[in-house]
Motif scaffolding. Structure first.
Motif, PDB file in Angstrom:
ATOM      1  N   MET A  69       0.835  -1.183   0.000  1.00  0.00           N
ATOM      2  CA  MET A  69       0.000   0.000   0.000  1.00  0.00           C
ATOM      3  C   MET A  69       0.881   1.248   0.000  1.00  0.00           C
ATOM      4  SD  MET A  69      -2.981   0.826   2.647  1.00  0.00           S
ATOM      5  CE  MET A  69      -3.487   2.455   2.964  1.00  0.00           C
ATOM      6  N   LYS A  70       0.626   2.120  -0.928  1.00  0.00           N
ATOM      7  CA  LYS A  70       1.424   3.341  -1.063  1.00  0.00           C
ATOM      8  C   LYS A  70       1.006   4.382  -0.037  1.00  0.00           C
ATOM      9  CE  LYS A  70       2.977   2.625  -5.623  1.00  0.00           C
ATOM     10  NZ  LYS A  70       4.240   2.971  -6.131  1.00  0.00           N
ATOM     11  N   LYS A  71       2.014   5.120   0.426  1.00  0.00           N
ATOM     12  CA  LYS A  71       1.816   6.196   1.386  1.00  0.00           C
ATOM     13  C   LYS A  71       2.533   7.435   0.869  1.00  0.00           C
ATOM     14  CE  LYS A  71       2.672   5.021   5.669  1.00  0.00           C
ATOM     15  NZ  LYS A  71       3.304   4.453   6.876  1.00  0.00           N
ATOM     16  N   THR A  72       2.223   8.556   1.432  1.00  0.00           N
ATOM     17  CA  THR A  72       2.896   9.798   1.081  1.00  0.00           C
ATOM     18  C   THR A  72       4.140   9.947   1.948  1.00  0.00           C
ATOM     19  OG1 THR A  72       0.799  10.820   0.468  1.00  0.00           O
ATOM     20  CG2 THR A  72       2.646  12.303   0.908  1.00  0.00           C
ATOM     21  N   PHE A  73       5.263  10.271   1.277  1.00  0.00           N
ATOM     22  CA  PHE A  73       6.519  10.534   1.960  1.00  0.00           C
ATOM     23  C   PHE A  73       7.050  11.876   1.480  1.00  0.00           C
ATOM     24  CE2 PHE A  73       6.196   5.937   2.026  1.00  0.00           C
ATOM     25  CZ  PHE A  73       6.627   5.606   3.300  1.00  0.00           C
ATOM     26  N   TYR A  74       7.851  12.505   2.324  1.00  0.00           N
ATOM     27  CA  TYR A  74       8.418  13.816   2.053  1.00  0.00           C
ATOM     28  C   TYR A  74       9.940  13.653   2.019  1.00  0.00           C
ATOM     29  CZ  TYR A  74       3.664  14.843   3.145  1.00  0.00           C
ATOM     30  OH  TYR A  74       2.286  14.843   3.113  1.00  0.00           O
ATOM     31  N   VAL A  75      10.537  14.035   0.888  1.00  0.00           N
ATOM     32  CA  VAL A  75      11.938  13.738   0.624  1.00  0.00           C
ATOM     33  C   VAL A  75      12.776  15.006   0.597  1.00  0.00           C
ATOM     34  CG1 VAL A  75      13.556  12.689  -1.016  1.00  0.00           C
ATOM     35  CG2 VAL A  75      11.231  11.764  -0.782  1.00  0.00           C
ATOM     36  N   SER A  76      13.905  14.954   1.283  1.00  0.00           N
ATOM     37  CA  SER A  76      14.900  16.013   1.205  1.00  0.00           C
ATOM     38  C   SER A  76      16.209  15.403   0.714  1.00  0.00           C
ATOM     39  CB  SER A  76      15.126  16.669   2.569  1.00  0.00           C
ATOM     40  OG  SER A  76      16.219  17.566   2.496  1.00  0.00           O
ATOM     41  N   VAL A  77      16.627  15.801  -0.467  1.00  0.00           N
ATOM     42  CA  VAL A  77      17.916  15.334  -0.974  1.00  0.00           C
ATOM     43  C   VAL A  77      19.020  15.986  -0.153  1.00  0.00           C
ATOM     44  CG1 VAL A  77      19.467  15.304  -2.976  1.00  0.00           C
ATOM     45  CG2 VAL A  77      17.009  14.896  -3.276  1.00  0.00           C
ATOM     46  N   GLN A  78      18.881  17.266   0.106  1.00  0.00           N
ATOM     47  CA  GLN A  78      19.886  17.984   0.882  1.00  0.00           C
ATOM     48  C   GLN A  78      20.014  17.386   2.287  1.00  0.00           C
ATOM     49  OE1 GLN A  78      19.193  22.174   1.186  1.00  0.00           O
ATOM     50  NE2 GLN A  78      21.094  22.551   2.265  1.00  0.00           N
ATOM     51  N   GLY A  79      18.882  17.101   2.922  1.00  0.00           N
ATOM     52  CA  GLY A  79      18.895  16.531   4.266  1.00  0.00           C
ATOM     53  C   GLY A  79      19.029  15.017   4.280  1.00  0.00           C
TER      54      GLY A  79
END
Length: 102
Positions: free
Chosen positions: A1-11
């Motif tokens: 099941m897919k969920k929303t994730f928040y991605v930081s390349v810098q972090g």
């Protein structure tokens, strides 16, 4: 099941809570896909650290292009994965920023 994730390349983070840290991209992913993206971010961090050491302690016979190739390859994989998993808004932003050429 897919969920929303928040991605930081810098972090170098993939988080479920948008308020936990600053982020640049929003993706929809299964937990396993988010874990794989975390591994790719970690791998790019290692290549970045290696590149820094090559800059500080350069080998005279190592071409500069070779020093950057590993990091560039890994960070490109990270962006490709973010694009693949990204929301339509994320993909559009990446295309407009010329990070990905769709």
């Amino acid at each position: 099941m897919k969920k929303t994730f928040y991605v930081s390349v810098q972090g170098r983070s993939v988080l479920e809570d948008p308020g936990a840290a600053a982020y640049e991209w929003v993706i929809e992913a299964a937990p396993e896909e988010a874990d794989e993206l975390r591994r790719k971010l970690s791998s790019s961090a290692e290549a970045d650290e290696d590149e820094f050491m090559d800059f500080v302690f350069p080998w005279p016979d190592t071409p500069e292009d070779g020093r950057h190739a590993r990091y560039s390859e890994r960070i490109n994989r990270v962006y490709q994965e973010i694009y693949r998993l990204g929301t339509s808004e994320t993909r559009s932003q990446m295309e407009n920023s010329n990070l990905i050429h769709a």
